[in-house]
Design a protein around this motif. Structure first.
Motif, PDB file in Angstrom:
ATOM      1  N   VAL A 119      39.498  41.801  38.936  1.00  0.00           N
ATOM      2  CA  VAL A 119      38.418  41.032  38.343  1.00  0.00           C
ATOM      3  C   VAL A 119      37.262  41.736  38.788  1.00  0.00           C
ATOM      4  O   VAL A 119      36.745  41.837  40.104  1.00  0.00           O
ATOM      5  CB  VAL A 119      38.400  39.521  38.714  1.00  0.00           C
ATOM      6  CG1 VAL A 119      37.154  38.745  38.153  1.00  0.00           C
ATOM      7  CG2 VAL A 119      39.562  38.890  38.260  1.00  0.00           C
ATOM      8  N   SER A 121      33.276  42.232  39.014  1.00  0.00           N
ATOM      9  CA  SER A 121      32.177  41.290  38.803  1.00  0.00           C
ATOM     10  C   SER A 121      30.686  41.959  39.501  1.00  0.00           C
ATOM     11  O   SER A 121      30.090  41.237  40.475  1.00  0.00           O
ATOM     12  CB  SER A 121      32.285  39.813  39.351  1.00  0.00           C
ATOM     13  OG  SER A 121      33.408  39.195  38.686  1.00  0.00           O
ATOM     14  N   ARG A 388      39.440  40.849  28.986  1.00  0.00           N
ATOM     15  CA  ARG A 388      40.397  41.892  29.333  1.00  0.00           C
ATOM     16  C   ARG A 388      39.797  43.356  28.856  1.00  0.00           C
ATOM     17  O   ARG A 388      39.181  43.335  27.601  1.00  0.00           O
ATOM     18  CB  ARG A 388      41.729  41.661  28.819  1.00  0.00           C
ATOM     19  CG  ARG A 388      42.378  40.354  29.567  1.00  0.00           C
ATOM     20  CD  ARG A 388      43.635  40.260  28.798  1.00  0.00           C
ATOM     21  NE  ARG A 388      43.477  39.831  27.370  1.00  0.00           N
ATOM     22  CZ  ARG A 388      44.303  39.053  26.765  1.00  0.00           C
ATOM     23  NH1 ARG A 388      45.108  38.533  27.224  1.00  0.00           N
ATOM     24  NH2 ARG A 388      44.023  39.038  25.463  1.00  0.00           N
ATOM     25  N   ARG A 396      39.901  42.715  34.183  1.00  0.00           N
ATOM     26  CA  ARG A 396      39.090  41.540  33.542  1.00  0.00           C
ATOM     27  C   ARG A 396      37.818  41.611  34.244  1.00  0.00           C
ATOM     28  O   ARG A 396      37.197  41.708  35.434  1.00  0.00           O
ATOM     29  CB  ARG A 396      39.537  40.308  33.874  1.00  0.00           C
ATOM     30  CG  ARG A 396      39.699  39.180  32.528  1.00  0.00           C
ATOM     31  CD  ARG A 396      40.312  38.029  32.939  1.00  0.00           C
ATOM     32  NE  ARG A 396      41.519  37.970  33.200  1.00  0.00           N
ATOM     33  CZ  ARG A 396      42.440  37.419  32.320  1.00  0.00           C
ATOM     34  NH1 ARG A 396      41.979  37.068  31.023  1.00  0.00           N
ATOM     35  NH2 ARG A 396      43.849  37.356  32.801  1.00  0.00           N
ATOM     36  N   VAL A 398      34.091  39.863  34.462  1.00  0.00           N
ATOM     37  CA  VAL A 398      33.382  38.571  34.730  1.00  0.00           C
ATOM     38  C   VAL A 398      32.052  38.511  35.177  1.00  0.00           C
ATOM     39  O   VAL A 398      31.870  38.519  36.322  1.00  0.00           O
ATOM     40  CB  VAL A 398      34.246  37.759  35.530  1.00  0.00           C
ATOM     41  CG1 VAL A 398      33.833  36.263  35.327  1.00  0.00           C
ATOM     42  CG2 VAL A 398      35.754  37.660  35.003  1.00  0.00           C
ATOM     43  N   ALA A 422      35.919  32.068  32.644  1.00  0.00           N
ATOM     44  CA  ALA A 422      37.046  33.209  33.105  1.00  0.00           C
ATOM     45  C   ALA A 422      38.001  32.433  34.103  1.00  0.00           C
ATOM     46  O   ALA A 422      39.447  32.882  33.962  1.00  0.00           O
ATOM     47  CB  ALA A 422      36.413  34.346  33.839  1.00  0.00           C
ATOM     48  N   ILE A 426      42.088  32.673  33.178  1.00  0.00           N
ATOM     49  CA  ILE A 426      42.958  33.395  34.145  1.00  0.00           C
ATOM     50  C   ILE A 426      43.912  32.471  34.652  1.00  0.00           C
ATOM     51  O   ILE A 426      45.187  32.771  34.627  1.00  0.00           O
ATOM     52  CB  ILE A 426      42.120  33.922  35.402  1.00  0.00           C
ATOM     53  CG1 ILE A 426      41.353  35.105  35.127  1.00  0.00           C
ATOM     54  CG2 ILE A 426      43.233  34.142  36.669  1.00  0.00           C
ATOM     55  CD1 ILE A 426      40.140  35.262  36.151  1.00  0.00           C
TER      56      ILE A 426
END
Ligand SMILES: Cc1cc2nc3c(=O)[nH]c(=O)nc-3n(C[C@H](O)[C@H](O)[C@H](O)COP(=O)(O)OP(=O)(O)OC[C@H]3O[C@@H](n4cnc5c(N)ncnc54)[C@H](O)[C@@H]3O)c2cc1C
Length: 434
Positions: A119, A121, A388, A396, A398, A422, A426
Motif C-alpha cells: 500500500v 501512501s 489498484r 494499491r 492510498v 481503502a 482491502i
C-alpha cells in the motif's frame, strides 16, 4: 455551529468549534452579512457563505490521524511502525508484481516482503517519485535517468493540482482590534492553555474564518463556489519580520519594500484561494537517487481562467474590507502600496490585479492528483476504482495522489476518507470481515 445531519458523532476524526477568537472574527462574519451572505456551517449543506473555521481538535488540543487512528492501533500484533525510515524502492518480480519494499533506516538498507500487496501512501509528491525511481512511470523520462522501465505509465507524476492562494492582501486595523502574534505565547495564555485548554493557544490564528462567494464565472452553478477566502487575524508583518516572512517564502528584499512601512502593525489578511483551478503541473525526477527531492512544477496560472478568477476574488476581498463592520468599526485600511514588480500597471485596474496575482499566488499545501484514478481509456489513468495500479499488480495507492480532480474543500478530511474507504476495499478484496 454544526449541522447535525451532516456531522457524525464518536468517530476517530474529532472536529470542534473554536475555543478562542480575535475581535476581528465576528466583524468578518458581520461583513459577510452586510454583503448578503449567511453565516454557515462549512461542513453543512450550504456551500456559499461566511463561517468560523472548524478545527481538527479534541478537547482544545490538536488532533489528527496519529491520535485518531494510529495510537488506537498500536497494540495490534500485525502493526509494526518504523519511524525515520525512507523507502527507496518498490520491488517488482518479473511478472510486474510488487513483492515488497526496500528502505533506508539508521544507515542500513532493509527489505520487507509483502505477502499480499504493497500500500503506497507517500503523498502526491512522494508516491509518484517512489514509483518512478522503482521503474514505473513515463518510459522516456525514466530512460533519461537510466532507470530500467518496468511499466510505461505516462500518468505517473502528471495532473498535479493544488489550491493556489494569494497571501498579501492585507488590512491594518486600530489598536485593540488585531492579534499581537508575539503576545500569544505570554505566560497568562500558556497557563490558560495548560490548566483549562482555553485561550489563544488552542487556536491557529492562521485561519480564523472562511468565506465562499457566489460563483460568477457563468460556467457552473452559482452556489458551487470557485473561490474560498481564508480570513487570518494576522498579517505577514505583525511579528516585525521575524518569522512569518520565511514561513510564507517571501524574499527579504521584496518583503522589506512592500511591507516594510508596516512592521509590527496589527491587521488582518484575506487570502482568496481557487477551489477548482484549471492549471495542471507535474512531479518529475531530478535524479534516479530516491533521496534527492523530485522536481515539483505546480505550473500555477498556466490556464488564463485561473488568473481571471483570482482577479474576481481580489475584488471580493476588497469589498469585504470595505464593509462598515471592518472599515468603520475596526478602521480597516487596505495596504494599497503599489506592488513591486507591477509598476508598469495602473493601480487598481484588472491588469494590475492580474500582475498582483502572478507575483503573489502560491501553494496552499494541497498537492494531489498525480496518480489519477480513471478508466483505462484515459491516457493518464494510473489507478482503478479500487485504488489498484493498472499497469502493475500488487500495488494499491492510498493518498491524495489518486484524486482525478482536486476536491473543492481543504484536503485533510477527504484524504482520511480515502484511507477509510481503502481499508474497507482491502478487507473486502482479501475476504476479511469488517
Ligand atoms: C503546511 C500544511 C498545512 C495544511 N493545512 C491544512 C488544513 O488546514 N486543512 C486541510 O484540510 N488540509 C491541510 N493541509 C493538507 C493536508 O495535510 C494534506 O492534503 C494531507 O495530509 C495529504 O495526505 P497524504 O496522505 O496524501 O500525504 P501526506 O500527509 O503528505 O503523507 C505522506 C507521508 O509519506 C511520507 N513519505 C513520503 N515519501 C516517503 C518515502 N520515500 N519513504 C517513507 N515515507 C515517505 C511523508 O513523510 C508523509 O509522512 C495542509 C498541508 C500542509 C503541508
Amino acid at each position: 455551529m454544526q449541522d447535525t445531519e451532516y456531522h457524525g458523532r464518536g468517530g476517530p476524526l474529532s472536529v470542534e468549534d473554536k475555543r478562542w477568537w480575535s475581535p476581528l472574527l465576528p466583524a468578518f462574519l458581520n461583513a459577510g452579512r452586510e454583503l448578503g451572505y449567511k453565516v454557515i456551517d462549512p461542513n453543512g449543506p450550504e456551500q456559499t457563505g461566511f463561517s468560523v473555521a472548524d478545527m481538527t481538535q479534541h478537547g482544545g488540543e490538536r488532533s489528527g490521524v496519529s491520535e485518531g487512528y494510529l495510537k488506537r492501533a498500536t497494540q495490534r500484533p500485525n502493526l509494526h511502525v518504523v519511524s525515520k525510515a525512507h523507502v527507496t524502492k518498490i520491488i517488482f518480480d518479473k511478472n510486474k508484481r510488487a513483492t515488497g519494499v526496500r528502505f533506508l533506516h539508521r544507515g542500513k538498507i532493509r527489505t520487507v516482503s509483502a505477502r499480499r500487496e504493497v500500500v503506497l501512501s507517500a503523498g502526491a509528491v512522494g508516491s509518484p517519485q517512489l514509483l518512478m525511481v522503482s521503474g514505473v512511470g513515463p518510459a522516456e523520462h525514466l530512460t533519461q535517468h537510466n532507470i530500467p522501465v518496468i511499466a510505461d505509465v505516462p500518468g505517473v507524476g502528471e495532473n498535479l493540482q493544488d489550491h493556489p492562494s494569494i497571501f498579501g492582501l492585507t488590512f491594518t486595523v486600530k489598536q485593540g482590534s488585531g492579534t499581537d502574534i508575539l503576545q500569544l505565547a505570554n505566560p497568562v495564555n500558556v497557563k490558560d492553555y495548560i490548566r483549562n485548554r482555553r485561550g489563544p493557544l488552542t487556536s491557529p490564528t492562521a485561519v480564523e474564518g472562511n468565506a465562499w462567494s457566489v460563483n460568477e464565472s457563468g460556467e457552473d452553478d452559482p452556489q458551487w463556489p470557485d473561490l474560498q477566502y481564508l480570513f487570518m487575524s494576522g498579517t505577514p508583518f505583525s511579528d516585525w519580520g521575524i518569522y512569518i516572512v520565511d514561513v510564507l517564502g517571501f524574499r527579504r528584499d521584496f518583503f522589506n519594500e512592500y511591507f516594510g512601512s508596516l512592521l509590527g502593525s496589527l491587521g488582518f489578511n484575506i487570502g482568496p484561494m481557487l477551489t477548482r483551478p484549471k492549471s495542471r503541473g507535474t512531479i518529475r525526477l531530478q535524479s534516479s537517487d530516491p533521496q534527492r527531492p523530485p522536481l515539483i512544477d505546480p505550473n500555477f496560472l498556466s490556464h488564463p481562467d485561473d488568473v481571471k478568477t483570482f482577479v474576481r476574488g481580489i475584488k471580493f476581498v476588497l469589498a469585504i474590507g470595505n464593509t462598515s463592520s471592518l472599515r468603520v468599526d475596526h478602521e480597516a485600511k487596505f495596504h494599497d502600496k503599489h506592488l513591486p514588480g507591477c509598476e508598469r500597471e495602473r493601480y487598481g485596474t484588472d491588469d494590475y490585479w492580474s500582475c498582483y496575482t502572478r507575483q503573489m499566488a502560491q501553494t496552499t499545501y494541497h498537492p494531489c492528483c498525480t496518480l489519477k484514478m480513471a478508466p483505462s481509456s484515459d491516457p493518464l489513468a494510473v489507478v482503478d476504482h479500487r485504488l489498484r495500479m493498472r499497469a502493475v499488480s500488487g500495488v494499491r495507492v492510498v493518498d491524495a495522489s489518486i484524486m482525478p480532480d482536486i476536491v473543492s474543500g481543504n484536503l485533510n478530511a477527504p484524504v482520511i476518507m480515502v484511507g477509510e474507504k481503502a481499508a474497507d476495499i482491502i478487507k473486502e478484496d482479501w475476504g476479511q470481515g469488517s
